[in-house]
Design an enzyme around this catalytic site. Structure first.
Site, PDB file in Angstrom:
ATOM      1  N   ASP A  98       0.523  -0.953  -0.501  1.00  0.00           N
ATOM      2  CA  ASP A  98       0.155   0.027  -0.059  1.00  0.00           C
ATOM      3  C   ASP A  98       1.196   1.305  -0.030  1.00  0.00           C
ATOM      4  OD1 ASP A  98      -2.532   1.508   0.852  1.00  0.00           O
ATOM      5  OD2 ASP A  98      -3.179  -0.207   1.643  1.00  0.00           O
ATOM      6  N   ASP A 201      -3.395   4.543  -2.503  1.00  0.00           N
ATOM      7  CA  ASP A 201      -3.943   4.847  -1.523  1.00  0.00           C
ATOM      8  C   ASP A 201      -3.929   6.570  -1.746  1.00  0.00           C
ATOM      9  OD1 ASP A 201      -5.677   4.789   0.834  1.00  0.00           O
ATOM     10  OD2 ASP A 201      -4.195   6.635   1.624  1.00  0.00           O
ATOM     11  N   GLU A 258      -6.540   4.317  -5.918  1.00  0.00           N
ATOM     12  CA  GLU A 258      -7.591   4.172  -5.315  1.00  0.00           C
ATOM     13  C   GLU A 258      -7.658   5.961  -6.000  1.00  0.00           C
ATOM     14  OE1 GLU A 258      -9.921   4.440  -0.921  1.00  0.00           O
ATOM     15  OE2 GLU A 258      -7.879   5.764  -1.204  1.00  0.00           O
ATOM     16  N   HIS A 330     -11.489  -2.274   2.860  1.00  0.00           N
ATOM     17  CA  HIS A 330     -11.348  -2.499   4.119  1.00  0.00           C
ATOM     18  C   HIS A 330     -12.133  -0.951   4.893  1.00  0.00           C
ATOM     19  CE1 HIS A 330      -8.507  -0.414   2.453  1.00  0.00           C
ATOM     20  NE2 HIS A 330      -8.616   0.091   3.392  1.00  0.00           N
ATOM     21  N   ASP A 331     -11.722  -0.482   3.948  1.00  0.00           N
ATOM     22  CA  ASP A 331     -13.083   0.593   3.607  1.00  0.00           C
ATOM     23  C   ASP A 331     -14.846   0.552   3.953  1.00  0.00           C
ATOM     24  OD1 ASP A 331     -11.102   1.972   4.413  1.00  0.00           O
ATOM     25  OD2 ASP A 331     -10.915   2.408   1.819  1.00  0.00           O
TER      26      ASP A 331
HETATM   27  O1  TEU Z   1      -9.181   5.979   2.107  1.00  0.00           O
HETATM   28  C1  TEU Z   1      -9.379   7.582   1.295  1.00  0.00           C
HETATM   29  C2  TEU Z   1     -11.165   7.302   1.647  1.00  0.00           C
HETATM   30  O2  TEU Z   1     -11.219   7.379   2.632  1.00  0.00           O
HETATM   31  C3  TEU Z   1     -10.945   7.570   0.732  1.00  0.00           C
HETATM   32  O3  TEU Z   1     -12.720   7.135   0.707  1.00  0.00           O
HETATM   33  C4  TEU Z   1     -12.598   9.024   0.479  1.00  0.00           C
HETATM   34  O4  TEU Z   1     -13.254   9.125   0.850  1.00  0.00           O
HETATM   35  C5  TEU Z   1     -11.972   9.752  -0.890  1.00  0.00           C
HETATM   36  O5  TEU Z   1     -10.766   9.966  -1.043  1.00  0.00           O
HETATM   37  C6  TEU Z   1     -13.096  10.563  -1.615  1.00  0.00           C
HETATM   38  O6  TEU Z   1     -12.842  11.740  -2.252  1.00  0.00           O
HETATM   39  C7  TEU Z   1      -7.760   5.530   1.917  1.00  0.00           C
HETATM   40  C8  TEU Z   1      -7.797   4.166   3.077  1.00  0.00           C
HETATM   41  O7  TEU Z   1      -8.278   3.541   1.913  1.00  0.00           O
HETATM   42  C9  TEU Z   1      -8.267   4.535   4.230  1.00  0.00           C
HETATM   43  O8  TEU Z   1      -8.341   2.705   5.187  1.00  0.00           O
HETATM   44  C10 TEU Z   1      -7.564   5.548   4.967  1.00  0.00           C
HETATM   45  O9  TEU Z   1      -8.364   5.907   6.208  1.00  0.00           O
HETATM   46  C11 TEU Z   1      -7.369   7.407   4.033  1.00  0.00           C
HETATM   47  O10 TEU Z   1      -6.908   6.887   2.389  1.00  0.00           O
HETATM   48  C12 TEU Z   1      -6.281   7.598   4.840  1.00  0.00           C
HETATM   49  O11 TEU Z   1      -5.079   6.847   4.378  1.00  0.00           O
END
Ligand code: TEU
Ligand code: CA
Length: 568
Positions: A98, A201, A258, A330-331
């Site tokens: 990651d 991420d 992501e 995981h989110d």
């Molecule tokens: O997730 C990013 C995150 O929170 C997205 O869902 C965010 O809402 C998006 O950018 C909205 O536009 C990642 C990880 O997967 C998560 O577990 C972490 O908490 C987060 O980044 C912070 O590193």
């Protein structure tokens, strides 16, 4: 579209903290993963994404990295990591890490040095702003986990730093070439070690719209969602292109971003040939119904919403690139608990859900435990919640006058903790998550109480289990006879306007496959576009399929039935 080694594979996400605990301290670890590599190989997956295992205070479960060059002792050592890479390689498995570089931890040496000397080299690694007493904060942006994105720099009264996530996750200043060099050095260090690539991420957040400004207030907290800022931000491509050229391309790394908020015209740049990334996730289904005003204001979603979101992405991407498709991560809550209607949790329905997403055009990902049909857990009070975003959303609901009981019910349904309960290996103590429990030790997050019935041991012994069905899905997708259709073929939606039916064709040069799923209790009789040559997969083995009877071009699907048919 260029052909690449990873397009024919199946990817699997490991959440190390909850996968397998080899030393009985209640926390999953790298040796635990090593012990389960044979399991993963036999399942049939090829690419393993590890959620962060770097040194971290775990304020956001490792997405707050204090040392990019070392492993957190709770997960093991760098020696364990090297062993994991080598053992995976022996089994033909690829490890990807990651990559969390929008922010680091406030315990990272870079941030500590920035606190010591905000004017010095490391101060410029972050977004620091002077705010004199009585002055407003530089912007009114709301952090993803609630509250303002600005906090006071430790040791300074009038200097603030930016954090779009938790206050222990200060944002890195990508405008600074010196910071970017440090990031590229670290990425190359890992790739040189022999990992195959990265899941990247929150990457869209690295580009801020400058100069920073405030946006219209959209909640009772007096703050504004940063979505509008991200949409205004121009020029992220310069950073992403540079990272590709300096790190990913020379290593031919496999990378998946992501990515939220991408602009449609940018898709070829992101995942077209020679794009910034190999692939990126399709989040259209996971963000369905989401309100920027909080989880309690989200709209319920229907099977048809799901279908239109899935097809929407497929049409948007076409053959430009290869999207990554998920049911959960995981989110998110467990896919079976979120996308299937309330109360429908049968193995047949779970298999149907799996069939629908698995064969769309792109790379399928399985999140640990999904292959067992793991479900949302039971959370009885807000004190039992670990996840910082669930705690924040509970607060948001309460502030919006939602009664406490109702607020709890709503956030529990969507909590990230649902995905983070320990993997259910057996029906024994702690679901077999801990190899040998040290005295008094317990899993860091309670196991889902349904583990006595729902676990790998039981499912491996049952030929009709969700687990054995996932193995069939994987086998079929990898069957060389159908590569032209299932991997590279076009996706053509079929009966798109028929309610509670998700059907599509995959058309290859030599084969045409039809995937049909019925999202309701009642049977549906649906027309067929041609004769059926073979039934390749059926989630109800005992149902009677005679589609060719008398040349009739229709088929009756039972409630929750899924079929993969070869036409001819
Ligand atoms: O997730 C990013 C995150 O929170 C997205 O869902 C965010 O809402 C998006 O950018 C909205 O536009 C990642 C990880 O997967 C998560 O577990 C972490 O908490 C987060 O980044 C912070 O590193
Ligand atoms: Ca452990």
């Amino acid at each position: 579209m260029e052909k690449k080694w990873w397009q024919t594979k199946v990817a699997y996400q490991i959440y190390p903290k909850s996968f397998y605990d080899s030393n009985g301290d209640g926390i999953g670890d790298l040796q635990g993963i090593i012990r389960k590599l044979d399991y993963l190989r036999d399942l049939g997956v090829d690419i393993l994404w590890l959620s962060p295992v770097y040194v971290s205070p775990l304020a956001d479960q490792g997405y707050d990295i204090a040392d990019y060059y070392d492993i957190d002792p709770r997960f093991g050592t760098m020696q364990d990591m090297d062993q994991l890479i080598a053992e995976a390689k022996k089994r033909g498995l690829h490890i990807i890490m990651d990559l969390v570089v929008n922010h680091c931890s406030d315990e990272n040496i870079w941030f500590r040095k920035a606190c010591e000397d905000p004017e010095g080299r490391y101060g410029k690694f972050f977004y620091l702003r002077t705010v004199k007493p009585g002055e407003p904060l530089p912007t009114n942006w709301r952090s993803y986990f609630g509250g303002p994105v600005w906090d006071r720099l430790p040791g300074h009264d009038d200097i603030y730093y930016l954090h779009v996530f938790h206050k222990k996750q200060p944002d890195l200043n990508w405008e600074n070439p010196d910071l970017r060099e440090e990031v590229y050095k670290m990425i190359n260090w890992w790739l040189d070690k022999g990992i195959s690539g990265f899941r990247i991420d929150a990457i869209i957040n690295i580009k801020k719209a400058l100069p920073m400004r405030s946006y219209p207030v959209d909640r009772e907290d007096g703050l504004a969602d940063i979505g509008q800022m991200l949409e205004e931000a121009e020029g992220i491509g310069e950073f992403l292109g540079e990272m590709r050229d300096r790190c990913f391309a020379p290593h031919d790394a496999f990378t998946v971003g992501e990515v939220f908020h991408e602009k449609p015209e940018d898709i070829p740049l992101f995942i077209g040939d020679g794009g910034y990334f190999s692939s990126m996730y399709d989040f259209a289904e996971s963000v369905l119904g989401q309100s920027p005003r909080g989880w309690h204001r989200n709209d319920p979603i229907t099977p048809d919403d799901y279908k239109h979101a899935l097809f929407g992405t497929q049409k948007k991407i076409g053959n430009t690139g290869f999207i990554s498709i998920i049911l959960e991560n995981h989110d998110q809550p467990r896919g079976v608990s979120y996308f299937l209607p309330e109360g429908v949790r049968t193995p047949a329905a779970k298999k149907m859900l799996a069939t629908g997403y698995f064969f769309v055009r792109g790379l399928p990902w399985i999140y640990q435990g999904q292959e067992l049909g793991m479900e949302n857990t039971v959370i009885r009070s807000i004190e039992e919640v670990d996840d910082i975003s669930t705690l924040d959303q509970y607060r948001v609901a309460i502030e919006d006058d939602v009664p406490a009981e109702e607020a709890l019910r709503i956030v529990v349904r969507q909590s990230r903790d649902n995905a983070r309960t320990p993997y259910q290996w057996t029906g024994g103590d702690n679901a077999g998550f801990m190899e040998t429990a040290a005295p008094g030790a317990r899993p860091w997050l309670p196991v889902n109480p349904n583990y006595r019935e729902l676990n790998l041991e039981a499912e491996a012994a049952d030929p009709d289990s969700v687990y054995n069905y996932y193995r069939q899905l994987i086998r079929l997708r990898k069957d060389p006879a159908y590569t032209d259709a299932l991997i590279y073929g076009d996706l053509v939606p079929y009966l798109e306007e028929t309610s509670n039916a998700l059907c599509y064709l995959r058309k290859g040069e030599s084969h045409t496959l039809l995937i049909m799923t019925n999202w309701q209790d009642a049977p549906q009789t649906l027309p067929l576009p041609g004769q059926v040559r073979k039934v390749l997969l059926n989630n109800m083995e005992d149902s009677d399929i005679r589609p060719c009877d008398g040349g009739a071009l229709s088929i009756r699907l039972e409630g929750w039935q899924a079929l993969v048919l070869e036409l001819g």
